[in-house]
Design a protein around this motif. Structure first.
Motif, PDB file in Angstrom:
ATOM      1  N   LEU A  24     -50.000 -12.930 -30.577  1.00  0.00           N
ATOM      2  CA  LEU A  24     -51.043 -13.937 -30.394  1.00  0.00           C
ATOM      3  C   LEU A  24     -52.090 -13.475 -29.389  1.00  0.00           C
ATOM      4  N   ILE A  25     -51.633 -13.018 -28.229  1.00  0.00           N
ATOM      5  CA  ILE A  25     -52.556 -12.592 -27.179  1.00  0.00           C
ATOM      6  C   ILE A  25     -53.396 -11.412 -27.658  1.00  0.00           C
ATOM      7  N   ARG A  26     -52.769 -10.437 -28.290  1.00  0.00           N
ATOM      8  CA  ARG A  26     -53.527  -9.289 -28.799  1.00  0.00           C
ATOM      9  C   ARG A  26     -54.532  -9.706 -29.870  1.00  0.00           C
ATOM     10  N   ALA A  27     -54.152 -10.659 -30.720  1.00  0.00           N
ATOM     11  CA  ALA A  27     -55.059 -11.130 -31.771  1.00  0.00           C
ATOM     12  C   ALA A  27     -56.295 -11.806 -31.174  1.00  0.00           C
ATOM     13  N   VAL A  70     -48.812 -20.809 -31.646  1.00  0.00           N
ATOM     14  CA  VAL A  70     -50.264 -20.872 -31.844  1.00  0.00           C
ATOM     15  C   VAL A  70     -51.035 -20.894 -30.525  1.00  0.00           C
ATOM     16  N   GLY A  71     -50.315 -20.860 -29.392  1.00  0.00           N
ATOM     17  CA  GLY A  71     -50.972 -20.845 -28.100  1.00  0.00           C
ATOM     18  C   GLY A  71     -49.960 -20.718 -26.982  1.00  0.00           C
ATOM     19  N   GLY A  72     -50.490 -20.517 -25.772  1.00  0.00           N
ATOM     20  CA  GLY A  72     -49.607 -20.418 -24.623  1.00  0.00           C
ATOM     21  C   GLY A  72     -50.375 -20.312 -23.323  1.00  0.00           C
ATOM     22  N   GLN A  89     -52.048 -18.060 -15.865  1.00  0.00           N
ATOM     23  CA  GLN A  89     -52.024 -16.773 -16.553  1.00  0.00           C
ATOM     24  C   GLN A  89     -51.916 -16.921 -18.066  1.00  0.00           C
ATOM     25  N   LYS A  90     -52.562 -15.992 -18.732  1.00  0.00           N
ATOM     26  CA  LYS A  90     -52.413 -15.785 -20.179  1.00  0.00           C
ATOM     27  C   LYS A  90     -52.506 -17.077 -20.986  1.00  0.00           C
ATOM     28  N   MET A  91     -53.633 -17.767 -20.804  1.00  0.00           N
ATOM     29  CA  MET A  91     -53.901 -18.990 -21.553  1.00  0.00           C
ATOM     30  C   MET A  91     -54.749 -18.616 -22.766  1.00  0.00           C
ATOM     31  N   TYR A  92     -54.101 -18.559 -23.921  1.00  0.00           N
ATOM     32  CA  TYR A  92     -54.767 -18.149 -25.158  1.00  0.00           C
ATOM     33  C   TYR A  92     -54.307 -19.025 -26.308  1.00  0.00           C
ATOM     34  N   PHE A  93     -55.227 -19.268 -27.249  1.00  0.00           N
ATOM     35  CA  PHE A  93     -54.944 -20.112 -28.407  1.00  0.00           C
ATOM     36  C   PHE A  93     -55.578 -19.517 -29.660  1.00  0.00           C
ATOM     37  N   LEU A  94     -54.923 -19.717 -30.784  1.00  0.00           N
ATOM     38  CA  LEU A  94     -55.523 -19.329 -32.052  1.00  0.00           C
ATOM     39  C   LEU A  94     -56.784 -20.163 -32.279  1.00  0.00           C
TER      40      LEU A  94
END
Length: 165
Positions: A24-27, A70-72, A89-94
């Motif tokens: 997810l993070i890499r995407a 789908v997120g984190g 840290q590392k707050m990413y979502f599709l």
């Protein structure tokens, strides 16, 4: 065709989530063309998030929908800083779930966890073009600061913010 998202659950990361969270993070990095050097993309523990966030005074939450991550986002002690300061840290979502209020929900869980751990301030780093994220950060009380804190290794993230907990 647009798929309507109904988010199932926000929960703590489990060991089985490691590959999905890293993917997810890499995407998101690929999608947004975020530099890979000097950012979270290059963190040595990206493939071992469960282990990293099993440490004392840290937690990582994932957003799961239909068994898909789908997120984190997470919080942990800010390295080489006072022990009263943590980092979001590392707050990413599709892309499909952005703008639905999920970022605010997971951030509130992270900030409450930080308070429960005894942190007094929360720091974050982001990219200048992430305007929606910055709007959310400001909405919950983060303020811009003029220089980085701690030793995140994220030299390619030139926007720094801090919040009193």
């Amino acid at each position: 065709m647009f798929k309507k998202w109904k988010i199932g659950v926000i929960r703590k990361i489990e060991k089985k989530d490691n590959p999905a969270v890293a993917q997810l993070i890499r995407a998101v990095f690929d999608e947004l063309n975020i530099p890979k050097i000097g950012t979270a993309y290059a963190d040595p523990y990206l493939d071992f998030m469960f282990e990293e966030y099993s440490k004392s005074k840290s937690v990582y939450f994932v957003v799961e929908n239909n068994r898909e991550i789908v997120g984190g986002a997470g919080v942990a002690q800010l390295e080489n800083e006072r022990e009263t300061i943590c980092e979001l840290q590392k707050m990413y979502f599709l892309p499909e779930i952005r703008g639905l209020g999920i970022g605010n929900q997971i951030m509130q869980k992270c900030l409450q966890s930080a308070r429960d751990f005894g942190f007094e301030k929360c720091y974050l780093e982001t990219m200048p073009f992430m305007h929606d994220a910055q709007k959310l950060y400001k909405k919950v009380g983060f303020e811009y600061i003029c220089s980085p804190m701690g030793s995140t290794g994220h030299v390619s993230c030139p926007v720094w913010m801090l919040k009193e907990l």
